[in-house]
Design an enzyme around this catalytic site. Sequence first.
Site, short mmCIF file in Angstrom:
data_model
loop_
_atom_site.label_atom_id
_atom_site.label_comp_id
_atom_site.label_asym_id
_atom_site.label_seq_id
_atom_site.Cartn_x
_atom_site.Cartn_y
_atom_site.Cartn_z
N THR A 31 0.71 -1.09 0.23
CA THR A 31 -0.15 0.02 -0.01
C THR A 31 0.92 1.22 -0.01
O THR A 31 1.80 1.36 0.89
CB THR A 31 -0.92 -0.01 1.18
OG1 THR A 31 -1.95 -1.10 1.17
CG2 THR A 31 -1.60 1.13 1.54
N HIS A 178 -6.74 -11.36 -0.60
CA HIS A 178 -6.08 -10.90 0.56
C HIS A 178 -6.81 -11.76 1.88
O HIS A 178 -7.82 -11.17 2.16
CB HIS A 178 -6.04 -9.42 0.58
CG HIS A 178 -4.82 -9.04 1.47
ND1 HIS A 178 -4.10 -10.07 2.38
CD2 HIS A 178 -4.38 -7.99 1.78
CE1 HIS A 178 -3.13 -9.37 3.07
NE2 HIS A 178 -3.32 -7.98 2.76
N ASN A 181 -2.64 -10.50 7.04
CA ASN A 181 -2.35 -9.40 7.65
C ASN A 181 -3.28 -8.45 8.60
O ASN A 181 -3.56 -7.27 8.43
CB ASN A 181 -1.74 -8.29 6.66
CG ASN A 181 -0.43 -8.78 6.01
OD1 ASN A 181 -0.01 -9.97 6.48
ND2 ASN A 181 0.13 -8.42 5.29
N TYR A 183 -6.58 -8.07 7.92
CA TYR A 183 -7.81 -7.57 7.23
C TYR A 183 -9.11 -8.36 7.35
O TYR A 183 -9.09 -9.52 7.86
CB TYR A 183 -7.52 -7.10 5.87
CG TYR A 183 -6.47 -5.92 5.93
CD1 TYR A 183 -6.73 -4.69 6.32
CD2 TYR A 183 -5.02 -6.43 5.45
CE1 TYR A 183 -5.66 -3.97 6.40
CE2 TYR A 183 -4.14 -5.51 5.62
CZ TYR A 183 -4.28 -4.30 6.08
OH TYR A 183 -3.26 -3.18 6.24
N ASN A 238 -2.07 -5.69 12.71
CA ASN A 238 -3.33 -5.07 13.14
C ASN A 238 -4.23 -5.91 14.05
O ASN A 238 -5.34 -6.24 14.15
CB ASN A 238 -4.32 -5.20 11.75
CG ASN A 238 -3.86 -4.18 10.51
OD1 ASN A 238 -3.82 -3.13 11.15
ND2 ASN A 238 -3.83 -4.58 9.57
#
Length: 371
Positions: A31, A178, A181, A183, A238
Amino acid sequence: MITAAATRSLFEPAELGSLRLPHRLAMAPMTRNRAAADGTPTDLMTTYYTQRAGAGLIIAEAATPSRVGQTYANIPAIYTGEQVAGWRRVTDAVHAADGHIFLQLQHGGRVGHPDNSGLTPVAPSPIPLTDAIHTPGGSKPAVVPKELTVDEIHATVADFAATARNAIAAGFDGVEVHSANGYLLHQFLSRNTNHRTDAYGGSIANRIRFTLEVVDAVAAAIGPDKVGVRISPAVTANNIEEGDTETLYPPLIAALAEKRLAYLHVVFADPDQPLFQHIRQSWPGVLIANPNLGWGVPLPADGGKHAAERLLAAGADIVSLGRAFLANPDLVDRLRAGAPINQVRDSHLMYVGGSEGYTDYPTLAEQLRAA
């Protein structure tokens, strides 16, 4: 499947579905917050990816499949015609430079903020992120996300399928789902973020259901040979705490293995870990492995070449590198020649917009001419 061989070189060709890759080094998705405010890719992004078309495969940065899935400001999306057109300029330029490019599809789930999307984030359960969220007005506390209803889960699956079709219309060679991580898909997998008591929570079979439904829908939309999946076992990004990593991933891998996908992409892969070895033994197709080169520390002097070679020797078919490609648009040429690499400049430049720390990293040829 590409047969594992300890003597295999990073610089020999590889096959990925119908693609013939010139070597085994891929650019990992990163990102960079250079899209327009509405998620449309910019001309600067076209320049950035074209500069790095020498990667065997570019996996372009996470693009959101819906407005509520937006994580941060100025991330790209792919659910409107304008966004598709913007990505088409990127893919046309990469293909004109003889590159190959997939698009990562990422729904942020609870990793988002109303100041970024205009909407309350959604998640498997109403458990907020403890980290602050970067917004146009600065870092702000995360809000309590809205728990997705079953109908909303089904609608989110449909969003992934629709945007996968958009990605192919935009000229991408395929997409990466995805599920890593921290999300949304990873939030469903993990015990600390998924407290549901319905068919999407509790048991491992229930917690992997959403990822499998998304992958099935995307594969049905564009063909399984154009679909990769990214996972990050034991990665705590996260605020994720899976709780049962060693028992969670074998059934997920087994279920994904039946789908004849383009690849599986493992984040922070460690060739010495039994779980990585199990994944390699269980996964029948192309395995992309991403080494852990540290974060907030300088890149290794070799740009990650030694770590990549260790993963290749352990059975990975392709190795993805992130920051090394960020700072070195000609990374493959540098690694092939054993030339010095550019180090990543101030980390804040990764996310602040503009060309600095984005498209202004010099190639080795440019450095030699300036010397």
